[in-house]
Write a protein that holds these residues in place. Structure first.
Motif, short mmCIF file in Angstrom:
data_model
loop_
_atom_site.label_atom_id
_atom_site.label_comp_id
_atom_site.label_asym_id
_atom_site.label_seq_id
_atom_site.Cartn_x
_atom_site.Cartn_y
_atom_site.Cartn_z
N CYS A 65 27.62 42.35 39.33
CA CYS A 65 28.67 42.75 40.29
C CYS A 65 30.05 42.78 39.64
O CYS A 65 30.71 43.82 39.60
CB CYS A 65 28.67 41.80 41.47
N ARG A 66 30.53 41.63 39.18
CA ARG A 66 31.83 41.50 38.50
C ARG A 66 33.00 42.07 39.31
O ARG A 66 33.86 42.76 38.77
CB ARG A 66 31.76 42.14 37.12
N PHE A 67 33.04 41.76 40.61
CA PHE A 67 34.18 42.14 41.45
C PHE A 67 35.25 41.05 41.31
O PHE A 67 35.30 40.11 42.08
CB PHE A 67 33.75 42.31 42.91
N VAL A 68 36.09 41.20 40.30
CA VAL A 68 37.02 40.12 39.93
C VAL A 68 38.40 40.26 40.58
O VAL A 68 39.23 39.39 40.40
CB VAL A 68 37.18 40.04 38.40
N GLN A 69 38.63 41.34 41.31
CA GLN A 69 39.95 41.52 41.94
C GLN A 69 39.82 41.71 43.44
O GLN A 69 39.05 42.56 43.90
CB GLN A 69 40.67 42.74 41.35
N LEU A 70 40.59 40.91 44.18
CA LEU A 70 40.73 41.12 45.62
C LEU A 70 41.90 42.08 45.81
O LEU A 70 43.04 41.74 45.53
CB LEU A 70 40.99 39.81 46.35
N ILE A 71 41.60 43.29 46.23
CA ILE A 71 42.63 44.32 46.40
C ILE A 71 43.36 44.14 47.71
O ILE A 71 44.58 44.29 47.79
CB ILE A 71 42.00 45.73 46.34
N ASP A 72 42.63 43.81 48.77
CA ASP A 72 43.24 43.71 50.09
C ASP A 72 42.37 42.85 50.99
O ASP A 72 41.15 42.75 50.80
CB ASP A 72 43.40 45.12 50.69
N LEU A 73 43.01 42.24 51.96
CA LEU A 73 42.34 41.51 53.03
C LEU A 73 43.11 41.86 54.29
O LEU A 73 44.34 41.75 54.32
CB LEU A 73 42.39 40.01 52.76
#
Length: 200
Positions: free
Chosen positions: A53-61
Motif C-alpha cells: 500500500c505505502r499510503f504515507v501521506q494524509l492529503i485531507d480529512l
C-alpha cells in the motif's frame, strides 16, 4: 494505477481488513473503502506501513453531512501513495452522538483537520488533545456546515472599532428579499436592444 491494479489493491485490503471493512468501491479511477469507526486507527496504520500500500501521506480529512442517514456523518480521509502514484479514500460513518478515534498518532497533520471537522460539523474525535473551535468566533453556536444549519438568523456578527472586539447585534436587512427570475429586465419594452434577438 490501472483498473486491474486498483482491484488487486482492493482485494489486498479486504483480505487484511475482514469485518473492519464495511464496503469497497472502485469508481472514477479511485478506490473508496468504508471502515468501522473503531478500526480506523488500525486501518490507516496498515495502509501506511504495508509494503504494497505505502499510503504515507494524509492529503485531507473532512466531514460530510447526510441528515437522512442513521449515522449522519462521514469522516473522509484522502491518502496518497507517492510510490504507487495512487490515491485512496477512506470513509468512516459516525452518528451524531458518536465519536471517531483521532488519527494524530499516525498522521500528525490530522490535528488541524480534526479540529476543523469538529468546528464545522460537531464531529468529536476521541483522543485529540486540543479539540476546540478554530474557524468560528468565540461563543459561536451551532455547526455551520451541517445541512440543517439556519441560513438566516436573529443576530449578526461584526467587528466594532470603538469597542475593539466582535459584537453581536440584531439582524437589520437593508432591503426586502428579492427573487430574481433571470429574465432580461428590458423584456416588454417597445424597442429591441442589440443582442436580444438572439435570445429568441
Amino acid at each position: 494505477m490501472s483498473m486491474d491494479d486498483l482491484i488487486e489493491l482492493k482485494d489486498h485490503i479486504a483480505a487484511w481488513g475482514g469485518e473492519a471493512i464495511i464496503a469497497q468501491e472502485v469508481a472514477f479511477g479511485e478506490l473508496s473503502v468504508t471502515v468501522a469507526a473503531g478500526k480506523i486507527v488500525d486501518t490507516l496504520k496498515f495502509l501506511r506501513d504495508d509494503p504494497i500500500c505505502r499510503f504515507v501521506q494524509l492529503i485531507d480529512l473532512c466531514g460530510v453531512d447526510y441528515p437522512e442517514r442513521r449515522k449522519r456523518f462521514e469522516v473522509v480521509y484522502h491518502l496518497l501513495s507517492l510510490h504507487n502514484n495512487t490515491r485512496i479514500r477512506i470513509k468512516v460513518p459516525v452518528g451524531q452522538s458518536d465519536s471517531c478515534p483521532s488519527v494524530r498518532s499516525i498522521f500528525p497533520n490530522a490535528d488541524w483537520y480534526e479540529r476543523e471537522a469538529f468546528d464545522m460539523y460537531g464531529i468529536v474525535f476521541d483522543g485529540h488533545p486540543d479539540l476546540r473551535r478554530i474557524l468560528t468566533d468565540y461563543g459561536f453556536e451551532g455547526y455551520p456546515l451541517r445541512k440543517d444549519f439556519p441560513l438566516t438568523g436573529f443576530t449578526e456578527v461584526r467587528w466594532d472599532d470603538e469597542q475593539s472586539r466582535v459584537v453581536y447585534e440584531p439582524v437589520e436587512l437593508a432591503q426586502e428579499f428579492r427573487n430574481f427570475d433571470t429574465l432580461s429586465p428590458w423584456r416588454g419594452s417597445d424597442y429591441v436592444l442589440p443582442g436580444d434577438e438572439k435570445a429568441d
